[in-house]
Design a protein around this motif. Structure first.
Motif, PDB file in Angstrom:
ATOM      1  N   LEU A 162     -20.426 -62.794 -30.970  1.00 46.97           N
ATOM      2  CA  LEU A 162     -19.994 -63.577 -31.994  1.00 46.97           C
ATOM      3  C   LEU A 162     -19.808 -65.244 -31.900  1.00 46.97           C
ATOM      4  CD1 LEU A 162     -17.823 -60.947 -33.955  1.00 46.97           C
ATOM      5  CD2 LEU A 162     -20.290 -61.776 -34.410  1.00 46.97           C
TER       6      LEU A 162
ATOM      7  N   ILE B 131     -27.625 -62.522 -25.513  1.00 46.91           N
ATOM      8  CA  ILE B 131     -27.310 -60.828 -26.184  1.00 46.91           C
ATOM      9  C   ILE B 131     -28.171 -60.077 -25.167  1.00 46.91           C
ATOM     10  CG2 ILE B 131     -28.075 -59.320 -27.960  1.00 46.91           C
ATOM     11  CD1 ILE B 131     -27.845 -61.903 -29.941  1.00 46.91           C
TER      12      ILE B 131
ATOM     13  N   THR C 242     -25.505 -57.123 -23.418  1.00 43.52           N
ATOM     14  CA  THR C 242     -25.640 -55.639 -23.876  1.00 43.52           C
ATOM     15  C   THR C 242     -26.389 -54.855 -22.608  1.00 43.52           C
ATOM     16  OG1 THR C 242     -27.672 -56.229 -24.717  1.00 43.52           O
ATOM     17  CG2 THR C 242     -26.085 -56.161 -26.449  1.00 43.52           C
TER      18      THR C 242
ATOM     19  N   LEU D  14     -26.013 -55.023 -34.066  1.00 38.39           N
ATOM     20  CA  LEU D  14     -24.604 -55.757 -34.488  1.00 38.39           C
ATOM     21  C   LEU D  14     -24.747 -57.309 -34.272  1.00 38.39           C
ATOM     22  CD1 LEU D  14     -21.893 -52.926 -33.774  1.00 38.39           C
ATOM     23  CD2 LEU D  14     -22.836 -53.628 -35.869  1.00 38.39           C
ATOM     24  N   GLY D  15     -24.997 -57.552 -33.066  1.00 37.14           N
ATOM     25  CA  GLY D  15     -24.911 -58.994 -32.607  1.00 37.14           C
ATOM     26  C   GLY D  15     -25.922 -59.816 -33.305  1.00 37.14           C
TER      27      GLY D  15
ATOM     28  N   ALA E   6     -25.411 -52.538 -30.092  1.00 40.73           N
ATOM     29  CA  ALA E   6     -24.633 -53.513 -29.842  1.00 40.73           C
ATOM     30  C   ALA E   6     -25.665 -54.665 -30.162  1.00 40.73           C
ATOM     31  CB  ALA E   6     -24.142 -53.745 -28.369  1.00 40.73           C
ATOM     32  N   ARG E   7     -26.869 -54.555 -29.833  1.00 40.77           N
ATOM     33  CA  ARG E   7     -27.898 -55.618 -30.136  1.00 40.77           C
ATOM     34  C   ARG E   7     -28.186 -55.748 -31.627  1.00 40.77           C
ATOM     35  NH1 ARG E   7     -30.504 -53.767 -25.006  1.00 40.77           N
ATOM     36  NH2 ARG E   7     -31.497 -52.253 -26.121  1.00 40.77           N
TER      37      ARG E   7
ATOM     38  N   ILE F   3     -19.595 -57.534 -28.343  1.00 40.31           N
ATOM     39  CA  ILE F   3     -19.452 -58.032 -29.722  1.00 40.31           C
ATOM     40  C   ILE F   3     -18.814 -59.325 -29.986  1.00 40.31           C
ATOM     41  CG2 ILE F   3     -19.266 -57.374 -32.032  1.00 40.31           C
ATOM     42  CD1 ILE F   3     -21.608 -55.907 -30.920  1.00 40.31           C
TER      43      ILE F   3
END
Length: 254
Positions: free
Chosen positions: A144, A41, A45, A59-60, A56-57, A140
């Motif tokens: 995922l 991650i 990112t 959300l991840g 982004a971090r 993202i």
């Protein structure tokens, strides 16, 4: 009162010392297993525009937590993923094996691509402008994909450690909370030390190959992997210290 009566059967382990030992052990294991995910991650990112990195971090890692909790809720299905569905080369392949192999191949491909980009960035200058707008969605999506692989491995590890579903939930939540706290400092450290990027990409290559080997039936003890990572990090730390001292010495000389 009804809530207490509902929760009581699930938290009967609070008076059992061995359950607390299992919880502590599982938390440590989940945190260590989360390092792989966190390195991926952080590297991914850091390629985004600075304004989008923290989002982004978050959300991840939030997706990693949700995925693990959902998988825990379907624990009976997850356990069945270890049942062989076909046999090839003398090894019975389960859905878990196939997921690990796919995830390992993706990690090897991604790490190799990033190493090539780091070593020879000139090849990518023309394409970077065109892909920048899609980078957040792409990052993202890739996070995922790896979240799914690491989450399944994490949950199967938890199942092997304890039968208490509450202990599994607590361990997962604590481990992902640690990931959330450590994500930004780790990403910033990697961004400020370019040589660390190559080391981290090397870690991802090794982790990818380990996932493939595990899926093929060749189990590599995690202790060996993390010992190698720790030793490499120590050597790189000494290199960074030597470069810092050399820079200080040259500055004083002038």
């Amino acid at each position: 009162m009804q809530l207490v009566e509902f929760l009581a059967p699930h938290f009967h382990f609070v008076s059992d010392p061995t359950a607390w030992v299992a919880l502590l052990t599982l938390v440590v294991l989940e945190v260590v297993l989360g390092i792989d995910n966190l390195i991926f991650i952080s590297i991914l990112t850091n390629k985004l525009p600075e304004a989008q990195r923290a989002r982004a971090r978050r959300l991840g890692i939030s997706a990693a937590l949700i995925m693990r909790l959902v998988l825990l809720a379907t624990i009976s299905i997850i356990v069945q993923l270890t049942t062989p569905v076909f046999t090839a080369f003398g090894h019975g392949f389960s859905w878990r094996d196939l997921i690990l192999i796919a995830g390992g191949l993706f990690l090897v491909w991604k790490a190799t691509k990033e190493i090539h980009h780091t070593v020879d960035p000139q090849d990518h200058q023309d394409t970077m402008v065109g892909t920048l707008q899609m980078s957040l969605a792409g990052a993202i999506f890739q996070i995922l994909l790896l979240d799914l692989v690491f989450s399944i491995d994490s949950i199967i590890t938890a199942v092997g450690m304890t039968d208490e579903i509450a202990i599994m939930y607590i361990a997962v939540i604590v481990a992902v909370s640690v990931m959330m706290l450590a994500a930004t400092p780790l990403a910033n450290f990697i961004a400020k030390n370019p040589s660390i990027v190559m080391l981290a990409l090397g870690f991802l290559l090794m982790i990818g190959m380990t996932l493939i080997a595990d899926g093929m039936g060749y189990h590599v003890p995690k202790g060996y992997i993390y010992a190698a990572m720790g030793f490499s990090a120590l050597v790189e730390g000494l290199n960074m210290l030597a470069r810092h001292r050399k820079k200080q010495g040259s500055g004083e000389g002038h």
